[in-house]
Design a protein around this motif. Structure first.
Motif, PDB file in Angstrom:
ATOM      1  N   LYS A  77       0.852  -1.184   0.000  1.00 17.82           N
ATOM      2  CA  LYS A  77       0.000   0.000   0.000  1.00 17.82           C
ATOM      3  C   LYS A  77       0.891   1.238   0.000  1.00 17.82           C
ATOM      4  O   LYS A  77       1.539   1.547   0.994  1.00 17.82           O
ATOM      5  N   ASP A  78       0.913   1.938  -1.141  1.00 17.59           N
ATOM      6  CA  ASP A  78       1.824   3.076  -1.312  1.00 17.59           C
ATOM      7  C   ASP A  78       3.257   2.599  -1.036  1.00 17.59           C
ATOM      8  O   ASP A  78       3.729   1.682  -1.673  1.00 17.59           O
ATOM      9  N   ASN A  79       3.928   3.192  -0.052  1.00 15.19           N
ATOM     10  CA  ASN A  79       5.310   2.813   0.252  1.00 15.19           C
ATOM     11  C   ASN A  79       5.392   1.908   1.482  1.00 15.19           C
ATOM     12  O   ASN A  79       6.410   1.850   2.151  1.00 15.19           O
ATOM     13  N   ARG A  96       9.112 -14.880   2.899  1.00 16.88           N
ATOM     14  CA  ARG A  96       8.438 -13.717   3.491  1.00 16.88           C
ATOM     15  C   ARG A  96       9.456 -12.820   4.175  1.00 16.88           C
ATOM     16  O   ARG A  96       9.487 -11.601   3.946  1.00 16.88           O
ATOM     17  N   ASP A  97      10.298 -13.414   5.020  1.00 20.11           N
ATOM     18  CA  ASP A  97      11.320 -12.650   5.724  1.00 20.11           C
ATOM     19  C   ASP A  97      12.297 -12.004   4.742  1.00 20.11           C
ATOM     20  O   ASP A  97      12.710 -10.850   4.927  1.00 20.11           O
ATOM     21  N   THR A  98      12.645 -12.743   3.681  1.00 21.75           N
ATOM     22  CA  THR A  98      13.550 -12.212   2.661  1.00 21.75           C
ATOM     23  C   THR A  98      12.950 -10.983   1.994  1.00 21.75           C
ATOM     24  O   THR A  98      13.624  -9.954   1.827  1.00 21.75           O
ATOM     25  N   VAL A  99      11.687 -11.073   1.604  1.00 25.83           N
ATOM     26  CA  VAL A  99      11.019  -9.958   0.922  1.00 25.83           C
ATOM     27  C   VAL A  99      10.929  -8.739   1.830  1.00 25.83           C
ATOM     28  O   VAL A  99      11.188  -7.603   1.400  1.00 25.83           O
ATOM     29  N   LEU A 100      10.582  -8.956   3.084  1.00 22.30           N
ATOM     30  CA  LEU A 100      10.478  -7.826   4.007  1.00 22.30           C
ATOM     31  C   LEU A 100      11.836  -7.146   4.199  1.00 22.30           C
ATOM     32  O   LEU A 100      11.924  -5.919   4.264  1.00 22.30           O
ATOM     33  N   GLY A 128      13.779   1.007   0.924  1.00 22.18           N
ATOM     34  CA  GLY A 128      13.145   2.212   1.438  1.00 22.18           C
ATOM     35  C   GLY A 128      11.686   2.073   1.805  1.00 22.18           C
ATOM     36  O   GLY A 128      11.038   3.055   2.189  1.00 22.18           O
ATOM     37  N   TYR A 129      11.131   0.852   1.707  1.00 19.43           N
ATOM     38  CA  TYR A 129       9.741   0.648   2.109  1.00 19.43           C
ATOM     39  C   TYR A 129       9.615   0.651   3.633  1.00 19.43           C
ATOM     40  O   TYR A 129      10.547   0.278   4.350  1.00 19.43           O
ATOM     41  N   THR A 130       8.440   1.041   4.106  1.00 17.80           N
ATOM     42  CA  THR A 130       8.064   0.842   5.500  1.00 17.80           C
ATOM     43  C   THR A 130       7.417  -0.528   5.611  1.00 17.80           C
ATOM     44  O   THR A 130       6.568  -0.877   4.783  1.00 17.80           O
ATOM     45  N   VAL A 131       7.796  -1.326   6.588  1.00 17.63           N
ATOM     46  CA  VAL A 131       7.230  -2.652   6.780  1.00 17.63           C
ATOM     47  C   VAL A 131       6.406  -2.648   8.052  1.00 17.63           C
ATOM     48  O   VAL A 131       6.911  -2.316   9.132  1.00 17.63           O
ATOM     49  N   SER A 132       5.134  -3.027   7.931  1.00 14.54           N
ATOM     50  CA  SER A 132       4.231  -3.076   9.085  1.00 14.54           C
ATOM     51  C   SER A 132       3.753  -4.509   9.274  1.00 14.54           C
ATOM     52  O   SER A 132       2.990  -5.027   8.444  1.00 14.54           O
ATOM     53  N   GLU A 133       4.218  -5.144  10.326  1.00 16.03           N
ATOM     54  CA  GLU A 133       3.743  -6.487  10.664  1.00 16.03           C
ATOM     55  C   GLU A 133       2.634  -6.312  11.692  1.00 16.03           C
ATOM     56  O   GLU A 133       2.903  -6.174  12.889  1.00 16.03           O
ATOM     57  N   GLU A 149     -15.543 -10.209  -8.019  1.00 20.98           N
ATOM     58  CA  GLU A 149     -14.138 -10.136  -8.380  1.00 20.98           C
ATOM     59  C   GLU A 149     -13.651  -8.690  -8.329  1.00 20.98           C
ATOM     60  O   GLU A 149     -14.250  -7.795  -8.935  1.00 20.98           O
ATOM     61  N   VAL A 150     -12.575  -8.482  -7.594  1.00 18.54           N
ATOM     62  CA  VAL A 150     -11.977  -7.163  -7.426  1.00 18.54           C
ATOM     63  C   VAL A 150     -10.600  -7.179  -8.081  1.00 18.54           C
ATOM     64  O   VAL A 150      -9.684  -7.832  -7.585  1.00 18.54           O
ATOM     65  N   PRO A 151     -10.428  -6.486  -9.207  1.00 18.88           N
ATOM     66  CA  PRO A 151      -9.138  -6.528  -9.896  1.00 18.88           C
ATOM     67  C   PRO A 151      -8.074  -5.703  -9.172  1.00 18.88           C
ATOM     68  O   PRO A 151      -8.367  -4.685  -8.543  1.00 18.88           O
ATOM     69  N   VAL A 152      -6.829  -6.167  -9.272  1.00 16.02           N
ATOM     70  CA  VAL A 152      -5.688  -5.400  -8.780  1.00 16.02           C
ATOM     71  C   VAL A 152      -5.187  -4.554  -9.949  1.00 16.02           C
ATOM     72  O   VAL A 152      -4.940  -5.070 -11.033  1.00 16.02           O
ATOM     73  N   GLN A 153      -5.050  -3.264  -9.725  1.00 14.15           N
ATOM     74  CA  GLN A 153      -4.803  -2.340 -10.831  1.00 14.15           C
ATOM     75  C   GLN A 153      -3.377  -2.382 -11.363  1.00 14.15           C
ATOM     76  O   GLN A 153      -3.130  -2.019 -12.522  1.00 14.15           O
ATOM     77  N   SER A 154      -2.412  -2.807 -10.538  1.00 10.30           N
ATOM     78  CA  SER A 154      -1.017  -2.812 -10.977  1.00 10.30           C
ATOM     79  C   SER A 154      -0.262  -3.945 -10.287  1.00 10.30           C
ATOM     80  O   SER A 154      -0.631  -4.381  -9.190  1.00 10.30           O
ATOM     81  N   THR A 155       0.769  -4.442 -10.940  1.00  9.26           N
ATOM     82  CA  THR A 155       1.653  -5.449 -10.344  1.00  9.26           C
ATOM     83  C   THR A 155       3.116  -4.982 -10.383  1.00  9.26           C
ATOM     84  O   THR A 155       4.028  -5.761 -10.139  1.00  9.26           O
ATOM     85  N   GLU A 156       3.314  -3.705 -10.664  1.00 10.28           N
ATOM     86  CA  GLU A 156       4.662  -3.175 -10.898  1.00 10.28           C
ATOM     87  C   GLU A 156       5.574  -3.337  -9.689  1.00 10.28           C
ATOM     88  O   GLU A 156       6.714  -3.806  -9.795  1.00 10.28           O
ATOM     89  N   ARG A 157       5.097  -2.938  -8.508  1.00 13.28           N
ATOM     90  CA  ARG A 157       5.947  -3.007  -7.325  1.00 13.28           C
ATOM     91  C   ARG A 157       6.198  -4.456  -6.903  1.00 13.28           C
ATOM     92  O   ARG A 157       7.280  -4.802  -6.419  1.00 13.28           O
ATOM     93  N   GLY A 158       5.188  -5.294  -7.104  1.00 15.44           N
ATOM     94  CA  GLY A 158       5.356  -6.706  -6.790  1.00 15.44           C
ATOM     95  C   GLY A 158       6.449  -7.349  -7.622  1.00 15.44           C
ATOM     96  O   GLY A 158       7.300  -8.089  -7.107  1.00 15.44           O
ATOM     97  N   TYR A 159       6.455  -7.053  -8.919  1.00 15.61           N
ATOM     98  CA  TYR A 159       7.487  -7.625  -9.785  1.00 15.61           C
ATOM     99  C   TYR A 159       8.858  -7.015  -9.494  1.00 15.61           C
ATOM    100  O   TYR A 159       9.883  -7.688  -9.646  1.00 15.61           O
ATOM    101  N   ALA A 160       8.892  -5.768  -9.056  1.00 19.29           N
ATOM    102  CA  ALA A 160      10.166  -5.158  -8.682  1.00 19.29           C
ATOM    103  C   ALA A 160      10.762  -5.855  -7.457  1.00 19.29           C
ATOM    104  O   ALA A 160      11.974  -6.092  -7.382  1.00 19.29           O
ATOM    105  N   LEU A 161       9.905  -6.201  -6.492  1.00 18.81           N
ATOM    106  CA  LEU A 161      10.374  -6.932  -5.317  1.00 18.81           C
ATOM    107  C   LEU A 161      10.832  -8.338  -5.701  1.00 18.81           C
ATOM    108  O   LEU A 161      11.836  -8.842  -5.193  1.00 18.81           O
ATOM    109  N   ARG A 162      10.099  -8.967  -6.594  1.00 22.08           N
ATOM    110  CA  ARG A 162      10.499 -10.292  -7.079  1.00 22.08           C
ATOM    111  C   ARG A 162      11.890 -10.224  -7.711  1.00 22.08           C
ATOM    112  O   ARG A 162      12.756 -11.066  -7.434  1.00 22.08           O
ATOM    113  N   LYS A 163      12.110  -9.217  -8.554  1.00 25.79           N
ATOM    114  CA  LYS A 163      13.396  -9.078  -9.234  1.00 25.79           C
ATOM    115  C   LYS A 163      14.516  -8.820  -8.225  1.00 25.79           C
ATOM    116  O   LYS A 163      15.634  -9.344  -8.368  1.00 25.79           O
ATOM    117  N   ALA A 164      14.223  -8.030  -7.207  1.00 23.66           N
ATOM    118  CA  ALA A 164      15.240  -7.743  -6.190  1.00 23.66           C
ATOM    119  C   ALA A 164      15.682  -9.017  -5.480  1.00 23.66           C
ATOM    120  O   ALA A 164      16.869  -9.190  -5.164  1.00 23.66           O
TER     121      ALA A 164
END
Length: 332
Positions: free
Chosen positions: A223-225, A242-246, A253-258, A297-312
């Motif tokens: 959600k945002d950053n 999960r731990d790796t992604v966080l 630079g993301y904020t992580v909220s558990e 069904e509720v569509p997700v509008q973008s997958t850009e940040r998700g794929y950026a995290l995957r690539k990282a």
């Protein structure tokens, strides 16, 4: 030259596997045998009373041709935790790691090039051949490890539709952090129902509206950053990916909220442009493309940040980015 990736994930195995037996209150030397069969008494404790657990991790062929294991110590420690909860003998850390490394060395020529990998499945089973031990743990056990060349569990770019389930739970709440077959079997009816009725890939279990995890992966809302995910409890698996992604997200630079969050918050966020991902060894980081919530069904509008995290994450695994956290164990 690397081998082709089998069409079905986890369907082809390296010819041999290491097997370590626990008997007479101690772990025995590792024995190598065919991975095509396993001799087990019909009355084995695991077959009747579910005394089994497993892990999943990967070895990667990096860009420079070297082979690495990704965070094997974390998987070993999680299996030891699962064994303790199930009252199974806890694997010896050193022998476990040596067996993993040797298996990867023996299967090195079968490791596919990026974006594929060698999937490793350590499995621990109780072997006491006594069907009268329903209320007692197994005093003997086997630890064996399978190796399988694999591609993506959810192929990159393919739709990932998730059904949000608010009435049923994935497994017994006190068993959620144990990686055992019973938890996956417990989720199976709802996963099959979601596929049949909604064409969904997975079910996001949210009992009483509390967002937890899917049948086979951890869940993160972007959600945002901010990355939002449920805090570690006994109710769900403490994922290493999960731990790796966080960790990677914090580095970026993301904020992580558990914290706990609800289906209502999830829906409102997605409708306002938030993304979501599934994480796991098999799935790596798989962006969600839509949710089915309350039959809609509720569509997700973008997958850009998700794929950026995957690539990282995958850039570290394949040696294209610095391993700042010492996650890679070089094998050969």
């Amino acid at each position: 030259m690397s081998r082709p990736v089998p069409a079905i994930f986890g369907s082809v195995f390296h010819a041999q596997m290491p097997v370590i037996a626990y008997k007479n209150q101690s772990w025995q030397p590792t024995v190598w045998q065919s991975s095509q069969d396993l001799s087990l008494a019909p009355g084995a404790h695991a077959l009747h009373y579910g005394s089994e657990c497993f892990e999943g991790l990967k070895a990667f062929r990096q860009a420079d041709g070297k082979t690495v294991l990704f965070r094997p110590q974390a998987n070993i420690e999680r299996m030891r935790q699962s064994a303790e909860i199930l009252h199974l003998p806890k694997p010896d850390t050193d022998a476990f790691l040596v067996a993993l490394v040797e298996l990867v060395k023996r299967a090195a020529n079968e490791i596919p090039d990026a974006p594929a990998a060698l999937y490793l499945r350590p499995t621990l089973i109780g072997t006491d051949p006594v069907i009268g031990k329903a209320g007692a743990p197994s005093d003997t056990a086997l630890l064996y490890i399978l190796a399988s060349p694999v591609g993506d569990y959810f192929k990159a770019g393919s739709p990932v539709k998730i059904l949000v389930e608010t009435e049923h739970i994935r497994c017994a709440p006190h068993m959620g952090r144990v990686k055992c077959g019973g938890n996956y079997a417990s989720a199976m009816p709802w996963v099959l129902k979601a596929k049949a009725e909604h064409g969904a890939n997975q079910v996001l279990f949210c009992p009483g509206g509390d967002v937890q995890e899917t049948g086979a992966s951890n869940f993160i809302l972007i959600k945002d950053n901010e990355l939002i995910t449920k805090p570690l409890t006994d109710e769900f698996l403490h994922g290493i990916t999960r731990d790796t992604v966080l960790t990677v997200a914090r580095d970026a630079g993301y904020t992580v909220s558990e914290r706990n969050f609800t289906v209502d918050e999830l829906r409102a966020a997605v409708e306002n442009g938030a993304e979501a991902v599934l994480t796991g060894t098999a799935a790596v980081v798989s962006p969600v493309t839509s949710f089915v919530i309350g039959g809609e069904e509720v569509p997700v509008q973008s997958t850009e940040r998700g794929y950026a995290l995957r690539k990282a994450v995958t850039d570290i695994q394949y040696g294209l980015a610095e391993d700042k956290h010492g996650w890679l164990l070089h094998v050969c």
